[in-house]
Write a protein that holds these residues in place. Structure first.
Motif, short mmCIF file in Angstrom:
data_model
loop_
_atom_site.label_atom_id
_atom_site.label_comp_id
_atom_site.label_asym_id
_atom_site.label_seq_id
_atom_site.Cartn_x
_atom_site.Cartn_y
_atom_site.Cartn_z
N UNK A 72 0.79 -1.23 0.00
CA UNK A 72 0.00 0.00 0.00
C UNK A 72 0.82 1.28 0.00
N UNK A 73 0.41 2.17 -0.91
CA UNK A 73 1.19 3.39 -1.11
C UNK A 73 0.80 4.49 -0.14
N UNK A 74 -0.39 4.40 0.44
CA UNK A 74 -0.81 5.43 1.39
C UNK A 74 -1.95 4.88 2.25
N UNK A 75 -2.43 5.70 3.16
CA UNK A 75 -3.43 5.23 4.12
C UNK A 75 -4.74 4.85 3.42
N UNK A 76 -5.15 5.69 2.47
CA UNK A 76 -6.42 5.40 1.78
C UNK A 76 -6.36 4.07 1.04
N UNK A 77 -5.25 3.80 0.37
CA UNK A 77 -5.17 2.53 -0.36
C UNK A 77 -5.06 1.36 0.61
#
Lengths: 421, 161
Positions: A72-77
């Motif tokens: 995952x590249x960020x929190x949302x993903x």
């Protein structure tokens, strides 16, 4: 006596429980496999909840591969991946793949034997058409279509007309499946096969290894095609025999099946081909590319991340160095391909040349992560799309090619053929 | 009635909603970036009821349903194009974004023209150009989906049986 049918018509008829179908018929068909990823999956799961059934139709046939923004590249993903993970547990899915065990969906599914010849597959990813390479009918749909098929095990189709594409002849040096499909798209345009099936045949295809066939069918959507399909044969059998655990079926088009168009190419006329920004149809033969400096070379993806693609690149990089102004990023299709690439020395050749290996991810192909372009930057890429902003900044550029061209370009710092090395 | 936003051939789903925003499934967030890579004015200035008019192959590329969702949420009432890419076509019907395939309307349409769309009676009027067009109804099976309130509602009925 039923009407003469194409492979696509036969698969659709069988899955609709009909003796025959013809182009234009609206049918409801049983699906063998549904697929979603970490972008389309969360939307599909939300829609599935609205239908009001508790269980998906079959826990072996509903497949999730979170490959786009993972690791995952960020929190949302990460939240989206978590939503899928929890759904997979709740539903007891047999074919949910976690980071470390996954691959890029369209390389992973056939490699794992999840998709088999003669299947009808829908996926909430436009490149689901890839599986035509093993003689399956497969096509991309949106999340809502997918959600409804996850619940009911069926979906509706309009039976497409079929364009028959015949490639005859031997392949020129450095020409591969990628060049055949880019040449075709360059000829018929990005909507040349809109709503239609592309049946790819001919003596060239009869001799083309399975990896090249996957590349061709993968990009059928780039001509607007509903599906791309190659008749299953001995090469297909060799690939699927130790993978598919279910009974499978090889379909062939009838001799007098109807085609809305027949296009024939002599492959001796086809050079390595590059698609210029910002459409896959803007193709030029490598001899007419001119001096195009690049900042990045991307080798891999669902289009060209198979073992033979990495092998071809590795052999070009052996004993050579990536140009000082270029970043080389290699995306293997699956963990298994990565391991094989390591055993066979491909990883060493590429890393020694100055390239980097990524985990299997869609990553930069769609401008997600792991190799985004800045304003004004240019990439040569073995991926499938070069739309505005596809790999990053709206003012960056993507040129599409086969792995050999992408490798040679990484070394020379401009788009070039390995012949120039 | 709405104002026309005019685009050309092959408007792909990457420019309708760039992948860098696909870590969200929130319609409002997606709408805030709709068309951003080809038209930075769109999201800022689009009004409820406006209409997108484009040429061939609208919505080509990725299967992302986020594209019609972003368009619908931005306030666009109808998308009219000479042709649609097939996945976008299905997605739009499934989520209830009205679309019209028409070869002549785009030829006369310019950005800013006022358009009146009456889907029930199959009539589109370009008030600025003073032209009226007939549109063909969808085939009955697609009408059935629309009348049921979209594919999810339609499937609810089917899985009950």
């Amino acid at each position: 006596m039923t009407r003469a049918m194409t492979i696509t018509e036969k698969i659709l008829a069988d899955h609709a429980g009909l003796e025959e179908v013809k182009p234009g018929d609206l049918i409801t068909a049983r699906v063998d496999i549904t697929l979603a990823n970490d972008i389309t999956g969360p939307v599909a799961i939300n829609e599935f909840r609205r239908i009001g059934v508790n269980k998906i139709f079959d826990n072996e046939r509903v497949v999730f591969v979170p490959d786009h923004f993972t690791p995952n590249k960020d929190i949302k993903s990460a939240q989206n991946a978590k939503l899928i993970r929890e759904f997979a547990k709740e539903q007891g899915l047999k074919n949910y793949f976690e980071v470390g065990r996954l691959g890029i969906e369209h390389t992973l599914l056939p490699d794992q034997g999840i998709v088999c010849p003669g299947d009808l597959v829908i996926g909430a990813d436009s490149h689901t058409c890839t599986y035509g390479a093993i003689g399956a009918f497969s096509t991309g749909v949106g999340s809502t279509d997918l959600a409804c098929a996850m619940a009911s095990g069926e979906t509706w189709f309009k039976v497409p007309e079929t364009i028959k594409v015949i490639f005859n002849g031997k392949l020129n040096k450095w020409v591969s499946g990628k060049d055949l499909i880019l040449h075709l798209i360059g000829d018929i345009g990005v909507d040349g096969a809109l709503y239609k099936s592309l049946e790819i045949t001919g003596s060239t295809i009869d001799n083309l290894p399975i990896d090249g066939r996957f590349t061709i069918c993968n990009m059928a959507i780039e001509a607007g095609g509903k599906n791309g399909i190659i008749p299953a044969d001995a090469i297909t059998e060799e690939y699927v025999k130790n993978r598919c655990q279910r009974p499978y079926k090889f379909y062939r088009s009838d001799e007098n099946a109807e085609y809305c168009r027949v296009i024939e190419y002599n492959t001796e006329d086809i050079e390595p081909t590059v698609a210029f920004p910002h459409l896959p149809e803007n193709t030029r033969p490598i001899s007419k590319v001119g001096n195009i400096k690049i900042d990045q070379s991307v080798i891999g993806s669902c289009t060209n991340g198979r073992l033979s693609d990495i092998k071809e690149a590795a052999e070009i990089f052996a004993g050579r160095k990536v140009h000082p102004d270029v970043r080389l990023i290699v995306l293997p299709g699956t963990q298994e391909i990565f391991l094989e690439s390591m055993k066979l020395g491909y990883v060493e050749k590429i890393v020694n040349a100055g390239g980097v290996f990524s985990t299997p991810t869609c990553g930069p192909c769609l401008g997600g992560h792991m190799g985004i372009l800045a304003e004004g930057e240019r990439a040569i890429s073995t991926t499938n799309r070069n739309f505005v902003g596809r790999m990053g900044h709206p003012k960056s550029e993507v040129y599409l090619s086969n792995p050999a061209i992408a490798a040679a370009s990484a070394i020379l710092g401009r788009i070039a053929s390995p012949d120039e090395l | 009635m709405g104002k026309i936003w005019r685009y050309g051939d092959n408007v792909d789903t990457d420019v309708i909603i760039p992948a860098r925003y696909l870590n969200s499934t929130d319609a409002k967030e997606l709408a805030a970036h709709c068309m951003e890579d080809i038209d930075t004015e769109f999201a800022k200035n689009v009004q409820q009821g406006d209409i997108i008019v484009a040429d061939e192959n609208f919505g080509c590329g990725s299967s992302r349903e986020h594209a019609p969702i972003a368009i619908k949420e931005s306030g666009i009432s109808t998308v009219i194009a000479k042709s649609f890419a097939r996945i976008f076509f299905r997605n739009a019907i499934n989520i209830g974004l009205p679309i019209v395939e028409h070869k002549e309307i785009p030829d006369d349409a310019q950005a800013g023209d006022e358009l009146e769309v009456d889907l029930g009676n199959g009539i589109v009027k370009n008030l600025t150009k003073n032209k009226t067009y007939q549109i063909n109804p969808f085939p009955p099976s697609i009408q059935k989906l629309i009348e049921a309130g979209g594919l999810v509602e339609y499937t609810k009925e089917r899985v009950k049986r």
